[in-house]
Write a protein that holds these residues in place. Structure first.
Motif, PDB file in Angstrom:
ATOM      1  N   ASN A   2      33.627  35.633  23.206  1.00 43.18           N
ATOM      2  CA  ASN A   2      34.350  36.268  22.105  1.00 43.18           C
ATOM      3  C   ASN A   2      34.967  37.604  22.526  1.00 43.18           C
ATOM      4  N   LEU A   3      34.349  38.278  23.489  1.00 43.97           N
ATOM      5  CA  LEU A   3      34.839  39.593  23.899  1.00 43.97           C
ATOM      6  C   LEU A   3      36.030  39.515  24.845  1.00 43.97           C
ATOM      7  N   ILE A   4      36.106  38.465  25.672  1.00 45.52           N
ATOM      8  CA  ILE A   4      37.190  38.403  26.661  1.00 45.52           C
ATOM      9  C   ILE A   4      37.951  37.077  26.620  1.00 45.52           C
ATOM     10  N   GLY A   5      37.723  36.275  25.602  1.00 51.15           N
ATOM     11  CA  GLY A   5      38.284  34.930  25.570  1.00 51.15           C
ATOM     12  C   GLY A   5      39.677  34.798  24.995  1.00 51.15           C
ATOM     13  N   THR A   6      40.545  35.776  25.178  1.00 53.61           N
ATOM     14  CA  THR A   6      41.928  35.646  24.739  1.00 53.61           C
ATOM     15  C   THR A   6      42.835  35.639  25.963  1.00 53.61           C
ATOM     16  N   LYS A   7      44.100  35.443  25.731  1.00 53.34           N
ATOM     17  CA  LYS A   7      45.065  35.379  26.828  1.00 53.34           C
ATOM     18  C   LYS A   7      45.178  36.699  27.597  1.00 53.34           C
ATOM     19  N   TRP A   8      45.160  37.821  26.878  1.00 50.05           N
ATOM     20  CA  TRP A   8      45.496  39.095  27.501  1.00 50.05           C
ATOM     21  C   TRP A   8      44.303  39.939  27.923  1.00 50.05           C
ATOM     22  N   LYS A   9      43.170  39.788  27.270  1.00 49.99           N
ATOM     23  CA  LYS A   9      42.029  40.661  27.560  1.00 49.99           C
ATOM     24  C   LYS A   9      41.578  40.622  29.018  1.00 49.99           C
ATOM     25  N   PRO A  10      41.397  39.437  29.615  1.00 50.97           N
ATOM     26  CA  PRO A  10      40.971  39.435  31.020  1.00 50.97           C
ATOM     27  C   PRO A  10      41.983  40.107  31.943  1.00 50.97           C
ATOM     28  N   LEU A  11      43.262  39.978  31.644  1.00 50.11           N
ATOM     29  CA  LEU A  11      44.283  40.608  32.487  1.00 50.11           C
ATOM     30  C   LEU A  11      44.205  42.130  32.408  1.00 50.11           C
ATOM     31  N   ILE A  12      44.047  42.645  31.216  1.00 50.29           N
ATOM     32  CA  ILE A  12      43.934  44.094  31.055  1.00 50.29           C
ATOM     33  C   ILE A  12      42.678  44.601  31.772  1.00 50.29           C
ATOM     34  N   THR A  41      45.387  44.416  21.567  1.00 48.08           N
ATOM     35  CA  THR A  41      44.379  44.010  22.546  1.00 48.08           C
ATOM     36  C   THR A  41      43.563  45.193  23.048  1.00 48.08           C
ATOM     37  N   VAL A  42      44.216  46.303  23.395  1.00 47.73           N
ATOM     38  CA  VAL A  42      43.446  47.451  23.890  1.00 47.73           C
ATOM     39  C   VAL A  42      42.578  48.041  22.782  1.00 47.73           C
ATOM     40  N   ARG A  43      43.043  47.976  21.542  1.00 52.03           N
ATOM     41  CA  ARG A  43      42.202  48.453  20.432  1.00 52.03           C
ATOM     42  C   ARG A  43      40.956  47.602  20.285  1.00 52.03           C
ATOM     43  N   GLU A  44      41.114  46.279  20.413  1.00 57.68           N
ATOM     44  CA  GLU A  44      39.957  45.386  20.325  1.00 57.68           C
ATOM     45  C   GLU A  44      38.984  45.634  21.474  1.00 57.68           C
ATOM     46  N   LEU A  45      39.512  45.798  22.684  1.00 58.03           N
ATOM     47  CA  LEU A  45      38.657  46.059  23.843  1.00 58.03           C
ATOM     48  C   LEU A  45      37.919  47.389  23.686  1.00 58.03           C
ATOM     49  N   GLU A  46      38.603  48.375  23.124  1.00 56.48           N
ATOM     50  CA  GLU A  46      37.962  49.675  22.896  1.00 56.48           C
ATOM     51  C   GLU A  46      36.877  49.541  21.823  1.00 56.48           C
ATOM     52  N   LYS A  47      37.181  48.834  20.757  1.00 53.62           N
ATOM     53  CA  LYS A  47      36.211  48.630  19.672  1.00 53.62           C
ATOM     54  C   LYS A  47      34.965  47.905  20.182  1.00 53.62           C
ATOM     55  N   ARG A  53      39.512  55.027  25.908  1.00 53.66           N
ATOM     56  CA  ARG A  53      40.882  55.526  25.725  1.00 53.66           C
ATOM     57  C   ARG A  53      40.814  57.041  25.676  1.00 53.66           C
ATOM     58  N   LYS A  54      41.603  57.676  26.531  1.00 58.45           N
ATOM     59  CA  LYS A  54      41.635  59.137  26.539  1.00 58.45           C
ATOM     60  C   LYS A  54      43.057  59.587  26.245  1.00 58.45           C
ATOM     61  N   VAL A  55      43.187  60.442  25.238  1.00 56.38           N
ATOM     62  CA  VAL A  55      44.490  60.979  24.855  1.00 56.38           C
ATOM     63  C   VAL A  55      44.555  62.426  25.317  1.00 56.38           C
ATOM     64  N   GLY A  66      40.499  53.227  30.715  1.00 59.59           N
ATOM     65  CA  GLY A  66      39.585  52.957  31.819  1.00 59.59           C
ATOM     66  C   GLY A  66      38.449  52.074  31.344  1.00 59.59           C
ATOM     67  N   LEU A  67      37.748  51.489  32.287  1.00 59.45           N
ATOM     68  CA  LEU A  67      36.607  50.646  31.945  1.00 59.45           C
ATOM     69  C   LEU A  67      35.387  51.492  31.621  1.00 59.45           C
ATOM     70  N   THR A  68      34.639  51.062  30.638  1.00 57.85           N
ATOM     71  CA  THR A  68      33.339  51.662  30.365  1.00 57.85           C
ATOM     72  C   THR A  68      32.325  50.995  31.297  1.00 57.85           C
TER      73      THR A  68
END
Length: 91
Positions: A2-12, A41-47, A53-55, A66-68
């Motif tokens: 569920n955490l990485i099972g989409t088209k874009w998440k593994p690529l990011i 996608t990045v919002r979901e990965l961050e959540k 995410r650093k601003v 960056g990766l946690t």
């Protein structure tokens, strides 16, 4: 899955294995992803605690991803998927 099972998440996640990347640079490494899908996608990965995410308070805005530690724990899985895909393309 569920955490990485989409088209874009593994690529990011795969592109972040080499280190932190600015938002624009990361998005350019993923051909075909729209701005809307990238942001979603990045919002979901961050959540989910897989990326951070650093601003930076500059103009124009600078955002870096960056990766946690949790995200880094997926490295073997992501590299295995990459190797599997590379072998499949060579056959």
């Amino acid at each position: 899955m569920n955490l990485i099972g989409t088209k874009w998440k593994p690529l990011i996640l795969f592109h972040l294995l080499e280190g932190n990347l600015r938002s624009g640079v990361l998005q350019k490494k993923i051909p075909g992803i729209s701005n809307k899908m990238f942001t979603q996608t990045v919002r979901e990965l961050e959540k989910d605690g897989l990326i951070s995410r650093k601003v930076y308070p500059v103009v124009p805005p600078k955002v870096e991803y960056g990766l946690t530690e949790r995200g880094k724990s997926l490295e073997n899985i992501l590299r295995s998927l990459d190797n599997w895909g590379a072998k499949d393309c060579n056959n």
